[in-house]
Design a protein around this motif. Sequence first.
Motif, mmCIF file in Angstrom:
data_model
loop_
_atom_site.group_PDB
_atom_site.id
_atom_site.type_symbol
_atom_site.label_atom_id
_atom_site.label_comp_id
_atom_site.label_asym_id
_atom_site.label_seq_id
_atom_site.Cartn_x
_atom_site.Cartn_y
_atom_site.Cartn_z
ATOM 1 N N TRP A 11 -7.011 0.948 -0.466
ATOM 2 C CA TRP A 11 -5.816 0.975 -0.931
ATOM 3 C C TRP A 11 -5.008 1.610 -1.699
ATOM 4 N N ARG B 80 -2.642 0.055 -5.782
ATOM 5 C CA ARG B 80 -2.961 0.718 -6.929
ATOM 6 C C ARG B 80 -2.900 0.306 -8.260
ATOM 7 N N ARG C 204 1.207 -1.223 -0.140
ATOM 8 C CA ARG C 204 -0.280 0.258 -0.046
ATOM 9 C C ARG C 204 0.705 1.403 -0.013
ATOM 10 N N TRP D 274 -5.275 -2.652 -8.182
ATOM 11 C CA TRP D 274 -6.298 -2.143 -8.773
ATOM 12 C C TRP D 274 -6.630 -2.151 -9.766
#
Length: 249
Positions: free
Chosen positions: A245, A86, A80, A89
């Motif tokens: 996230w 991210r 993180r 994601w």
Amino acid sequence: MTAYLAVTRATALAYLRDRTSVIFTFAFPLLFLVVFGLIFHGQRVDGGLSYINYIAPGVLSWGIGNAAVFGVAFTLMHWRRDDLLRLIWRTPTPLGSVLGARYLVALGTGLVQALLFVVVALTAFGLRVHSGWPLALPVLVLGTTAFAALGLLVGTFTDTPEAVAAVANCLMVPMAFLSGAFYPIDLMPGWLRALSRVLPLRYFDEGVTDAFGGRGGVGTPLLDCAALVGFTVLFAVAAGRLFRWSNRT
């Protein structure tokens, strides 16, 4: 190769490259085994149970739980902080596959820890293992899972390595004594014995102890397994609700 297997392989290789972490992961529980084994050699507890048969499952459970908490928490915090989450994601790879890969590494580490630890305890300190020892296997798997979930929770709300170390140590060090892993639980005050029932390490320790010692038949370790499943669900749900996230959000 599937995305899950690829991520698992990459996670395992990254873990193995950190030689210092690997060495201490396996040496730390063995160090406690040697210290306690030498100090309490020949002594007995719990109605005649050899001290090594009492302390070895406790040290083993704590060592595996400690490695799972620290390993998962540090990994999630770094992912993180470095914005890797991210990036994940934005890719087709599900987050569950990434976290599952890290869990699989933690589980493999825990099982290797257990094998190495038991071999040393058997050969060097005279640990006696009952024929019902296979009952320890589901306890080891579920215990590792519960503490990996706790590591997921710790890594979710900590943002620096110092914070991870502080929170994880505040959880794991007192738990080693309050759960009966390092200190006979029968010698504790009644209110501390009651408090220990809300600690996952108590059920991890007792499950392994009962399986190795053949106490309580099949039912007792299975009850400990059920408790560990409950802790896993509790920690995982809490981590899911707090999940971030990125440190920027």
